[in-house]
Scaffold this motif. Structure first.
Motif, PDB file in Angstrom:
ATOM      1  N   ALA A 193       6.014 -34.664 -45.237  1.00  0.00           N
ATOM      2  CA  ALA A 193       4.558 -34.706 -45.377  1.00  0.00           C
ATOM      3  C   ALA A 193       4.175 -34.936 -46.831  1.00  0.00           C
ATOM      4  N   ILE A 241       0.442 -25.155 -39.240  1.00  0.00           N
ATOM      5  CA  ILE A 241       1.313 -24.939 -38.082  1.00  0.00           C
ATOM      6  C   ILE A 241       1.527 -23.445 -37.830  1.00  0.00           C
ATOM      7  N   LEU A 297       0.585 -27.969 -44.850  1.00  0.00           N
ATOM      8  CA  LEU A 297       1.179 -28.233 -43.534  1.00  0.00           C
ATOM      9  C   LEU A 297       1.707 -26.951 -42.913  1.00  0.00           C
ATOM     10  N   PHE A 322       1.856 -37.665 -38.127  1.00  0.00           N
ATOM     11  CA  PHE A 322       1.676 -36.832 -36.934  1.00  0.00           C
ATOM     12  C   PHE A 322       3.030 -36.367 -36.394  1.00  0.00           C
ATOM     13  N   TRP A 341       0.535 -30.210 -50.385  1.00  0.00           N
ATOM     14  CA  TRP A 341       0.775 -30.756 -49.046  1.00  0.00           C
ATOM     15  C   TRP A 341       1.774 -29.893 -48.282  1.00  0.00           C
ATOM     16  N   LEU A 363       5.636 -28.019 -36.081  1.00  0.00           N
ATOM     17  CA  LEU A 363       5.023 -27.059 -35.165  1.00  0.00           C
ATOM     18  C   LEU A 363       6.049 -26.554 -34.159  1.00  0.00           C
ATOM     19  N   PHE A 421       4.132 -33.440 -38.418  1.00  0.00           N
ATOM     20  CA  PHE A 421       3.350 -32.258 -38.062  1.00  0.00           C
ATOM     21  C   PHE A 421       3.826 -31.665 -36.738  1.00  0.00           C
ATOM     22  N   ASN A 454      10.181 -31.247 -42.579  1.00  0.00           N
ATOM     23  CA  ASN A 454       8.881 -31.806 -42.204  1.00  0.00           C
ATOM     24  C   ASN A 454       7.852 -31.627 -43.304  1.00  0.00           C
TER      25      ASN A 454
END
Length: 445
Positions: free
Chosen positions: A110, A134, A130, A286, A126, A293, A289, A106
């Motif tokens: 991103a 999270i 990210l 999204f 980045w 998470l 993200f 992920n």
């Protein structure tokens, strides 16, 4: 302050389903469409039906085991109690490689998405950004993380609905037509290609198994988690089939795209212009993200279960923060390890996920099969079907997935398993001392 080592149960069914869907990353259906269509000769919807039916049998195995062992350890817990405690530790160790690799993927995605829009910003920024966000959200509690995930999943669903609407509109206005139901599945000669695409798309369903690590966060887990498992798999299956049915109807031949592996942005421009492309890319970001998470949340729970058992150093891995009621040390560790994505390729990280996921799927089905033969009561026809035939079907499909793995994945998995075996031998005096057991009666609620 005295540690109770008991996670507070806060999650309801909708929270668990949202986390599972976020982990599954529904937007990935767009990223894999081009290559899956090429492999299956234009039968992506049929490939999703095949993989959904196959994965469903493994999902049923998870549902059976979570009723018996409603704790945070997932396949690690099931294997150590049904088969062997030493093997359980090794399986948990190998499975963990997938939980740690998904946040890496992920973070890399991103970087890809954001670097395309902001090429002047260093890519590593980045990745670190990210992971930092999270990690911050997961530290402050599972309820907050679940609520954020729910909003992000709703947004992804909205993107999917608009995508489907624009695709339908393009089909109605253009020369293409909807695929007849009888033509969804290929002819006999194309069946091997269909199963090849199904093997590729199997990873789309990773997520239903991750929520089993949240059993101790969940209210009434024996009922809630099995329902959530089937809901996540079912919602994902319907979403994947519906979206790809319309996409395949509009684009029966993906060779028209400049980049088959990155066909989704081209499709977005064709059906909705640059405005929809911006909206679509926002949904993809999204999705990355939300999945990151959920992945970090699940990984921290798996480490917590192993730490509380004493398999890993309990003082660190079995620690719960007294205020946030979350395994803060594990969350921070996952965050730090995830930053290694800076040095990995997307292909390498995906290979690590394959190894961990297929190991989990294999041993979950094996645990149900072994439990069937250990069962001392009567074995009715229904019990035999659900506890022997279904997991055998699930296991057979997973074996096929194992065969499809590349040599890098196999070698990486063997090395990782060897490291875990060495650690276990060291901590158990060369297997003379049995790993600690969980008191499951204290975990039921």
């Amino acid at each position: 302050m005295e540690q109770t080592n008991q996670i507070e149960r806060k999650l309801k069914l909708m929270h668990v389903v949202a986390i599972g869907l976020a982990y599954m990353s529904p937007m990935a259906v767009f990223d894999t469409f081009g290559i899956a269509s090429d492999i299956s000769s234009g039968h992506v919807p049929a490939a999703y039906i095949v993989v959904f039916v196959a994965i469903l049998f493994t999902a049923l195995s998870y549902g059976k085991l979570v009723r018996q062992f409603p704790s945070a350890g997932s396949v690690y817990t099931y294997t150590r109690n049904v088969i062997n405690p030493y093997l359980g530790v090794i399986v948990g160790w190998v499975t963990f490689i997938a939980y740690i690799a998904l946040p890496m993927i992920n973070a890399l995605l991103a970087d890809i998405y954001l670097s395309a829009g902001f090429p002047e910003v260093p890519g590593w920024l980045w990745v670190v950004g990210l992971i930092a966000i999270i990690t911050f959200l997961n530290i402050f509690g599972v309820k907050i993380a679940a609520s954020v995930n729910m909003l992000l999943v709703i947004f992804q669903a909205l993107v999917g609905v608009i995508f489907a609407y624009l695709t339908i509109r393009s089909i109605v206005k253009g020369p293409e037509s909807f695929i007849p139901i009888g033509d969804i599945f290929p002819s006999g000669g194309e069946v091997p290609e269909l199963f090849g695409a199904a093997a590729l798309l199997a990873l789309s369903f990773i997520g239903f198994d991750a929520i089993t690590t949240l059993s101790e966060d969940t209210i009434n887990p024996k009922k809630t988690i099995p329902k959530a498992i089937l809901l996540v798999a079912g919602i994902g299956g319907v979403f994947f089939f519906t979206v790809t049915y319309f996409m395949q109807s509009l684009f029966p031949d993906v060779s028209i795209f400049k980049d088959i592996e990155g066909a989704s942005p081209e499709i977005a421009v064709i059906i909705g212009g640059n405005l929809f492309l911006s909206f679509f890319l926002s949904g993809a970001l999204f999705s990355v993200f939300a999945s990151g998470l959920a992945a970090q949340l699940s990984a921290s729970r798996l480490l917590y279960a192993m730490g509380r058992d004493g398999v890993l150093p309990k003082r660190f891995f079995g620690y719960l923060h007294p205020k946030f009621n979350s395994p803060v040390a594990n969350i921070l560790l996952i965050g730090v390890l995830s930053t290694s994505a800076i040095f990995l390729s997307l292909e390498a990280a995906t290979s690590l996920i394959n190894v961990g996921a297929f190991t989990a799927f294999s041993f979950v089905n094996l645990c149900v099969i072994i439990s069937f033969f250990k069962h001392k009561g009567p074995r009715s026809f229904g019990f035999t079907v659900s506890s022997l035939l279904f997991p055998l079907i699930g296991l057979a499909f997973v074996v096929y997935l194992w065969i499809s793995l590349d040599i890098f994945s196999i070698i990486a998995g063997l090395i990782w398993a060897l490291l875990g075996t060495i650690y276990l031998a060291f901590t158990t005096n060369f297997f003379k001392k049995e790993p600690p057991q969980i008191a499951f009666d204290e975990l039921e609620a």
